[in-house]
Design a protein around this motif. Structure first.
Motif, short mmCIF file in Angstrom:
data_model
loop_
_atom_site.label_atom_id
_atom_site.label_comp_id
_atom_site.label_asym_id
_atom_site.label_seq_id
_atom_site.Cartn_x
_atom_site.Cartn_y
_atom_site.Cartn_z
N PHE A 142 -14.03 -0.35 -59.28
CA PHE A 142 -15.21 0.50 -59.27
C PHE A 142 -16.46 -0.36 -59.32
O PHE A 142 -16.40 -1.53 -59.71
CB PHE A 142 -15.21 1.51 -60.43
N ALA A 143 -17.57 0.25 -58.91
CA ALA A 143 -18.85 -0.46 -58.87
C ALA A 143 -19.80 0.11 -59.91
O ALA A 143 -19.72 1.29 -60.27
CB ALA A 143 -19.47 -0.35 -57.49
N GLN A 144 -20.70 -0.71 -60.40
CA GLN A 144 -21.70 -0.26 -61.36
C GLN A 144 -22.46 0.93 -60.80
O GLN A 144 -22.91 0.91 -59.65
CB GLN A 144 -22.65 -1.40 -61.71
N GLY A 145 -22.62 2.00 -61.62
CA GLY A 145 -23.33 3.18 -61.18
C GLY A 145 -22.46 4.22 -60.50
O GLY A 145 -22.89 5.35 -60.29
N GLU A 146 -21.24 3.86 -60.16
CA GLU A 146 -20.34 4.80 -59.49
C GLU A 146 -19.81 5.83 -60.49
O GLU A 146 -19.37 5.47 -61.59
CB GLU A 146 -19.17 4.03 -58.87
N THR A 147 -19.86 7.11 -60.13
CA THR A 147 -19.27 8.16 -60.97
C THR A 147 -17.76 8.13 -60.79
O THR A 147 -17.25 8.39 -59.70
CB THR A 147 -19.82 9.55 -60.61
N VAL A 148 -17.07 7.80 -61.86
CA VAL A 148 -15.63 7.60 -61.79
C VAL A 148 -14.86 8.77 -62.41
O VAL A 148 -13.80 9.16 -61.93
CB VAL A 148 -15.24 6.27 -62.47
N LEU A 149 -15.38 9.34 -63.50
CA LEU A 149 -14.75 10.48 -64.15
C LEU A 149 -15.74 11.65 -64.15
O LEU A 149 -16.91 11.47 -64.53
CB LEU A 149 -14.34 10.15 -65.58
N GLN A 150 -15.27 12.83 -63.76
CA GLN A 150 -16.15 13.98 -63.62
C GLN A 150 -16.11 14.86 -64.87
O GLN A 150 -15.11 14.93 -65.59
CB GLN A 150 -15.75 14.82 -62.39
N ALA A 151 -17.21 15.55 -65.10
CA ALA A 151 -17.28 16.52 -66.20
C ALA A 151 -16.18 17.56 -66.02
O ALA A 151 -15.86 17.96 -64.90
CB ALA A 151 -18.65 17.20 -66.21
N GLY A 152 -15.61 17.98 -67.14
CA GLY A 152 -14.52 18.95 -67.10
C GLY A 152 -13.15 18.33 -67.11
O GLY A 152 -12.15 19.05 -67.18
N ARG A 153 -13.08 17.01 -67.08
CA ARG A 153 -11.78 16.34 -67.07
C ARG A 153 -11.24 16.24 -68.50
O ARG A 153 -11.93 15.81 -69.41
CB ARG A 153 -11.90 14.95 -66.47
N GLU A 154 -9.99 16.66 -68.66
CA GLU A 154 -9.31 16.51 -69.94
C GLU A 154 -8.82 15.07 -70.05
O GLU A 154 -8.09 14.58 -69.19
CB GLU A 154 -8.14 17.48 -70.04
N LEU A 155 -9.21 14.39 -71.11
CA LEU A 155 -9.01 12.96 -71.21
C LEU A 155 -7.64 12.62 -71.79
O LEU A 155 -7.27 13.08 -72.87
CB LEU A 155 -10.10 12.33 -72.07
N GLY A 156 -6.91 11.77 -71.06
CA GLY A 156 -5.65 11.26 -71.54
C GLY A 156 -5.71 9.75 -71.71
O GLY A 156 -6.79 9.14 -71.63
N PHE A 157 -4.56 9.14 -71.94
CA PHE A 157 -4.57 7.71 -72.26
C PHE A 157 -5.06 6.85 -71.10
O PHE A 157 -5.70 5.83 -71.31
CB PHE A 157 -3.17 7.27 -72.73
N THR A 158 -4.78 7.27 -69.85
CA THR A 158 -5.26 6.48 -68.72
C THR A 158 -6.78 6.60 -68.59
O THR A 158 -7.47 5.63 -68.25
CB THR A 158 -4.58 6.91 -67.42
#
Length: 405
Positions: A142-158
Motif C-alpha cells: 500500500f501507499a501513503q494516503g491510500e484508503t485501505v480499510l473502509q468504514a463499516g468493516r468488522e475488524l479481525g486479526f488480519t
C-alpha cells in the motif's frame, strides 16, 4: 386471542426496528478486535518503504550475469534495518538478507542456493539470473494516503495486523450497543444464596449477558427485582435514564396475576409490537419499544430464555453494532425418527455424534423441558422442526442451529 406469530415474522419485525449505532470512540489498536470501523482508514506510510529483498542471497545487476557461471565480486552486505550505503559497480554484488533495502543499481536477487561461494570474496552463478526476481517493489502492499480499510468493516486479526503496518496506534470504531438486563421474581435469589423451599437460584442473567457480550454489547445489570410494580417501574426508569439501546427483561412477561412486567412496561410508555411466538420453547417472547429503546421480554424458563436469546437477541445486537450476522444454521441428518409437529416451530436440543458410516448426525434428547439447563449445556445443536412437520425417519436431513461457533 390473536394467533401466535411465526418465528420468521417475529425475527423480521424485530430486526427491521433495530437502529444501528452512530456514535464512535477512539481506542488503542489492541482493544479493537471485533469492533467496527467508523471511518475510512488510510495508510500513514508506504509499505514496503523501499525496494526490498524477498529472499536471502545476493543483490546484483542482471546484465552482469548474462549466463550461468558468471563470476561477481561481493563488496558488502545489507540486512533488515541495515542498508548497504556504497555504490554497486560493474561485476559486483552485495550479500543481502530478507527485508533489506535493495542497493542502488541492483535489479535482481540471486538466492543463496543459486550461488557458489568462491575464494577471494567472489561468487559464481549456478542458475539463470532474471531481472526483477525476488524484489518486493516499494509500495507493493500500500501507499501513503491510500484508503485501505473502509468504514463499516468488522475488524479481525488480519485487519488489526494491517492497521498496525499502516502505522495506526488507535482506531475510530463505533460504540458498543448498551444492553440492560432486568430479572424479576419473588422466587429468585443470586448464586451463592441459601434458598428457602419456595425459592430458586437465578441463572438466566449470566447466560444472556454472556451471549450479549459475545455479540458485541456492553451490559447494564439491573439485578433481580421483586414482583412489585413500583420496583419494576423504577428499574425500567433506570434503563431509560441510562439511554440503553435494548432493555431485556427475564420472566414476568405473560398476563398472570404475578406477571407484572408487561403492564409495568406499558405504564412506562412501551408500545407493544408483538407478543407470543409460534415456537417451543419461547412462546411468551415479547417485543416493543420505549422511545428509541427496544424492549425484548424473554421467558423465565432458563432454556427458553437462552434459546430466544440465541434466535433474537444475538442478531439484534449484531445488527445494532453493525456487525455481520453469525451463520449458525447448517443441515445435518438425524440419528433417530422425529415425531410429527403441531402448530409451533420446535427447537429440539440435540447432540452430535458420528454414526457407523462416519457421518456426523444429530441425536435429540428424549427430555425437552424448557427448565432443564443440564441438557442444553450438553447439546451441540438445536434441531429445527417447522410447524406441522410430518413424522421424519432416521437419516432425514434437518436444519439445525449450532450452539457454538
Amino acid at each position: 386471542m390473536k394467533p401466535l406469530l411465526p418465528v420468521d415474522d417475529a425475527t423480521r419485525r424485530l430486526l427491521e426496528a433495530a437502529v444501528p449505532v452512530t456514535g464512535s470512540e477512539t481506542l488503542p489498536l489492541a482493544e479493537c478486535d471485533g469492533r467496527v470501523l467508523s471511518a475510512d482508514l488510510a495508510a500513514r506510510l508506504t509499505q514496503p518503504p523501499f525496494d526490498a529483498s524477498a529472499m536471502d542471497g545476493y543483490a546484483l545487476r542482471s546484465t552482469d550475469a548474462p549466463e550461468i557461471g558468471s563470476v561477481l565480486t561481493v563488496i558488502g552486505q545489507a540486512a533488515a534495518g541495515h542498508a548497504f550505503t556504497g555504490n554497486l559497480g560493474e561485476g559486483e554484488a552485495v550479500r543481502i538478507f530478507t527485508g533489506a533495502p535493495v542497493p542502488e543499481g541492483a535489479d535482481t536477487i540471486l538466492i543463496q542456493e543459486d550461488a557458489e561461494v568462491l575464494e577471494g570474496g567472489k561468487i559464481r552463478t549456478t542458475f539463470k539470473v532474471v531481472a526483477g526476481r525476488h524484489i518486493r517493489p516499494r509500495g507493493q502492499d500500500f501507499a501513503q494516503g491510500e484508503t485501505v480499510l473502509q468504514a463499516g468493516r468488522e475488524l479481525g486479526f488480519t485487519d488489526l495486523t494491517l492497521a498496525a503496518a499502516m502505522n495506526h496506534a488507535t482506531l475510530a470504531v463505533y460504540r458498543k450497543p448498551r444492553i440492560a438486563i432486568l430479572a424479576t421474581g419473588d422466587e429468585l435469589l443470586p448464586p451463592g444464596s441459601t434458598p428457602n423451599p419456595a425459592q430458586i437460584i437465578a441463572s438466566n442473567t449470566f447466560g444472556v449477558a454472556a451471549l450479549a457480550r459475545q455479540a458485541g454489547a456492553d451490559i447494564l445489570d439491573l439485578g433481580i427485582i421483586a414482583d412489585d410494580d413500583t420496583l419494576i417501574r423504577a428499574a425500567i426508569g433506570k434503563a431509560v435514564a441510562a439511554k440503553v439501546d435494548v432493555l431485556v427483561t427475564l420472566g414476568g412477561a405473560s398476563v398472570g396475576d404475578h406477571d407484572l412486567v408487561q403492564a409495568a412496561l406499558k405504564a412506562e410508555g412501551m408500545q407493544l409490537d408483538f407478543w407470543r411466538i409460534a415456537m417451543r420453547p419461547g412462546k411468551p417472547l415479547m417485543v416493543g419499544a420505549i422511545g428509541t429503546m427496544q424492549v425484548l421480554g424473554l421467558p423465565g424458563n432458563p432454556v427458553a430464555s437462552l434459546v430466544c436469546s440465541l434466535l433474537f437477541l444475538e442478531p439484534l445486537i449484531r445488527r445494532i453494532a453493525r456487525r455481520a450476522p453469525l451463520e449458525r444454521k447448517v443441515t445435518v441428518r438425524t440419528a433417530a425418527p422425529l415425531k410429527a409437529n403441531d402448530h409451533r416451530q420446535d427447537y429440539l436440543r440435540a447432540r452430535l455424534r458420528t454414526d457407523e458410516s462416519g457421518e456426523r448426525v444429530a441425536e435429540s434428547y428424549a427430555k425437552q423441558d424448557s427448565s432443564m439447563m443440564n441438557i442444553l449445556a450438553h447439546s451441540d445443536v438445536l434441531i429445527i422442526r417447522p410447524p406441522h412437520a410430518p413424522e421424519a425417519p432416521a437419516g432425514t436431513e434437518c436444519p439445525v442451529i449450532k450452539l457454538r461457533t
